[in-house]
Design a protein around this motif. Sequence first.
Motif, PDB file in Angstrom:
ATOM      1  N   TYR A  78      16.241 -44.871 -45.145  1.00  0.00           N
ATOM      2  CA  TYR A  78      15.652 -45.439 -46.366  1.00  0.00           C
ATOM      3  C   TYR A  78      14.121 -45.357 -46.327  1.00  0.00           C
ATOM      4  O   TYR A  78      13.488 -44.936 -47.293  1.00  0.00           O
ATOM      5  CB  TYR A  78      16.111 -46.890 -46.526  1.00  0.00           C
ATOM      6  CG  TYR A  78      15.448 -47.617 -47.666  1.00  0.00           C
ATOM      7  CD1 TYR A  78      15.861 -47.399 -48.977  1.00  0.00           C
ATOM      8  CD2 TYR A  78      14.417 -48.515 -47.435  1.00  0.00           C
ATOM      9  CE1 TYR A  78      15.253 -48.066 -50.032  1.00  0.00           C
ATOM     10  CE2 TYR A  78      13.803 -49.181 -48.480  1.00  0.00           C
ATOM     11  CZ  TYR A  78      14.222 -48.956 -49.776  1.00  0.00           C
ATOM     12  OH  TYR A  78      13.615 -49.613 -50.803  1.00  0.00           O
ATOM     13  N   ALA A  79      13.533 -45.753 -45.201  1.00  0.00           N
ATOM     14  CA  ALA A  79      12.072 -45.739 -45.083  1.00  0.00           C
ATOM     15  C   ALA A  79      11.511 -44.328 -45.222  1.00  0.00           C
ATOM     16  O   ALA A  79      10.458 -44.119 -45.818  1.00  0.00           O
ATOM     17  CB  ALA A  79      11.646 -46.348 -43.746  1.00  0.00           C
ATOM     18  N   THR A  80      12.237 -43.357 -44.684  1.00  0.00           N
ATOM     19  CA  THR A  80      11.789 -41.968 -44.755  1.00  0.00           C
ATOM     20  C   THR A  80      11.855 -41.421 -46.170  1.00  0.00           C
ATOM     21  O   THR A  80      10.961 -40.710 -46.613  1.00  0.00           O
ATOM     22  CB  THR A  80      12.651 -41.087 -43.813  1.00  0.00           C
ATOM     23  OG1 THR A  80      12.522 -41.586 -42.483  1.00  0.00           O
ATOM     24  CG2 THR A  80      12.222 -39.640 -43.870  1.00  0.00           C
ATOM     25  N   LEU A  81      12.903 -41.787 -46.896  1.00  0.00           N
ATOM     26  CA  LEU A  81      13.140 -41.201 -48.216  1.00  0.00           C
ATOM     27  C   LEU A  81      12.680 -42.063 -49.387  1.00  0.00           C
ATOM     28  O   LEU A  81      12.678 -41.594 -50.535  1.00  0.00           O
ATOM     29  CB  LEU A  81      14.634 -40.897 -48.385  1.00  0.00           C
ATOM     30  CG  LEU A  81      15.219 -39.895 -47.410  1.00  0.00           C
ATOM     31  CD1 LEU A  81      16.718 -39.759 -47.619  1.00  0.00           C
ATOM     32  CD2 LEU A  81      14.534 -38.549 -47.539  1.00  0.00           C
ATOM     33  N   LYS A  82      12.283 -43.294 -49.135  1.00  0.00           N
ATOM     34  CA  LYS A  82      11.987 -44.264 -50.182  1.00  0.00           C
ATOM     35  C   LYS A  82      11.035 -43.737 -51.260  1.00  0.00           C
ATOM     36  O   LYS A  82      11.258 -43.951 -52.450  1.00  0.00           O
ATOM     37  CB  LYS A  82      11.409 -45.531 -49.557  1.00  0.00           C
ATOM     38  CG  LYS A  82      11.074 -46.607 -50.555  1.00  0.00           C
ATOM     39  CD  LYS A  82      10.499 -47.824 -49.874  1.00  0.00           C
ATOM     40  CE  LYS A  82      10.122 -48.844 -50.930  1.00  0.00           C
ATOM     41  NZ  LYS A  82       9.471 -49.997 -50.378  1.00  0.00           N
ATOM     42  N   SER A  83      10.009 -43.042 -50.876  1.00  0.00           N
ATOM     43  CA  SER A  83       8.986 -42.635 -51.844  1.00  0.00           C
ATOM     44  C   SER A  83       9.305 -41.310 -52.543  1.00  0.00           C
ATOM     45  O   SER A  83       8.550 -40.870 -53.404  1.00  0.00           O
ATOM     46  CB  SER A  83       7.623 -42.538 -51.158  1.00  0.00           C
ATOM     47  OG  SER A  83       7.666 -41.545 -50.150  1.00  0.00           O
ATOM     48  N   LYS A  86      14.507 -39.571 -56.749  1.00  0.00           N
ATOM     49  CA  LYS A  86      15.909 -39.946 -56.517  1.00  0.00           C
ATOM     50  C   LYS A  86      16.802 -38.745 -56.217  1.00  0.00           C
ATOM     51  O   LYS A  86      17.585 -38.772 -55.271  1.00  0.00           O
ATOM     52  CB  LYS A  86      16.442 -40.709 -57.739  1.00  0.00           C
ATOM     53  CG  LYS A  86      17.854 -41.235 -57.594  1.00  0.00           C
ATOM     54  CD  LYS A  86      18.016 -42.322 -56.567  1.00  0.00           C
ATOM     55  CE  LYS A  86      17.273 -43.563 -56.964  1.00  0.00           C
ATOM     56  NZ  LYS A  86      17.297 -44.623 -55.995  1.00  0.00           N
ATOM     57  N   THR A  87      16.705 -37.686 -56.998  1.00  0.00           N
ATOM     58  CA  THR A  87      17.558 -36.520 -56.768  1.00  0.00           C
ATOM     59  C   THR A  87      17.284 -35.904 -55.407  1.00  0.00           C
ATOM     60  O   THR A  87      18.218 -35.516 -54.697  1.00  0.00           O
ATOM     61  CB  THR A  87      17.337 -35.455 -57.869  1.00  0.00           C
ATOM     62  OG1 THR A  87      17.411 -36.083 -59.137  1.00  0.00           O
ATOM     63  CG2 THR A  87      18.363 -34.364 -57.799  1.00  0.00           C
ATOM     64  N   LEU A  88      16.032 -35.838 -55.021  1.00  0.00           N
ATOM     65  CA  LEU A  88      15.658 -35.304 -53.713  1.00  0.00           C
ATOM     66  C   LEU A  88      16.205 -36.184 -52.590  1.00  0.00           C
ATOM     67  O   LEU A  88      16.710 -35.679 -51.574  1.00  0.00           O
ATOM     68  CB  LEU A  88      14.141 -35.181 -53.615  1.00  0.00           C
ATOM     69  CG  LEU A  88      13.564 -34.445 -52.419  1.00  0.00           C
ATOM     70  CD1 LEU A  88      14.150 -33.046 -52.296  1.00  0.00           C
ATOM     71  CD2 LEU A  88      12.065 -34.379 -52.525  1.00  0.00           C
ATOM     72  N   GLN A  89      16.144 -37.500 -52.763  1.00  0.00           N
ATOM     73  CA  GLN A  89      16.691 -38.421 -51.768  1.00  0.00           C
ATOM     74  C   GLN A  89      18.169 -38.119 -51.508  1.00  0.00           C
ATOM     75  O   GLN A  89      18.598 -37.955 -50.368  1.00  0.00           O
ATOM     76  CB  GLN A  89      16.574 -39.873 -52.254  1.00  0.00           C
ATOM     77  CG  GLN A  89      15.176 -40.402 -52.352  1.00  0.00           C
ATOM     78  CD  GLN A  89      15.134 -41.739 -53.085  1.00  0.00           C
ATOM     79  OE1 GLN A  89      16.028 -42.081 -53.860  1.00  0.00           O
ATOM     80  NE2 GLN A  89      14.070 -42.496 -52.853  1.00  0.00           N
ATOM     81  N   LEU A  90      18.927 -38.053 -52.596  1.00  0.00           N
ATOM     82  CA  LEU A  90      20.370 -37.862 -52.472  1.00  0.00           C
ATOM     83  C   LEU A  90      20.725 -36.468 -51.952  1.00  0.00           C
ATOM     84  O   LEU A  90      21.654 -36.322 -51.156  1.00  0.00           O
ATOM     85  CB  LEU A  90      21.050 -38.142 -53.810  1.00  0.00           C
ATOM     86  CG  LEU A  90      20.872 -39.586 -54.318  1.00  0.00           C
ATOM     87  CD1 LEU A  90      21.468 -39.740 -55.707  1.00  0.00           C
ATOM     88  CD2 LEU A  90      21.450 -40.596 -53.349  1.00  0.00           C
ATOM     89  N   ASP A  91      19.974 -35.459 -52.380  1.00  0.00           N
ATOM     90  CA  ASP A  91      20.210 -34.110 -51.870  1.00  0.00           C
ATOM     91  C   ASP A  91      19.941 -34.035 -50.367  1.00  0.00           C
ATOM     92  O   ASP A  91      20.687 -33.387 -49.622  1.00  0.00           O
ATOM     93  CB  ASP A  91      19.332 -33.084 -52.609  1.00  0.00           C
ATOM     94  CG  ASP A  91      19.792 -32.821 -54.034  1.00  0.00           C
ATOM     95  OD1 ASP A  91      20.910 -33.244 -54.397  1.00  0.00           O
ATOM     96  OD2 ASP A  91      19.013 -32.198 -54.793  1.00  0.00           O
TER      97      ASP A  91
END
Length: 106
Positions: A78-83, A86-91
């Motif tokens: 979560y900390a790595t992807l938080k910023s 959204k689509t990039l996080q999930l991918d």
Amino acid sequence: MKDKRIYGMFGPKIKAMRMERGLRQRHLAELLGTDMPMYSKMELGARRVRRDMIPKLAELYKVNEHELTTLWLADAVYATLKSEEKTLQLDAIDLAKEYFKADESL
């Protein structure tokens, strides 16, 4: 006011467990070998709990260490992807799952 949480789930979990048992932050900080302000930041999600604290917390609260470790690792993701968007996080999460599946087949 801006949300100062870096880590999302572990801090609130340990806070809830502490409050359910009526313990004070100062007592937990002492048991974990840290100071009270640092422990408070851990509960707020502003500082990361050290991995070596997880077995101590699991023993103290009589909870499954594997579940606490999973939650702790999820906070790291979560900390790595938080910023990120959204689509990039999930991918990124989906791709990481594929990497782990590929590792299993080796």
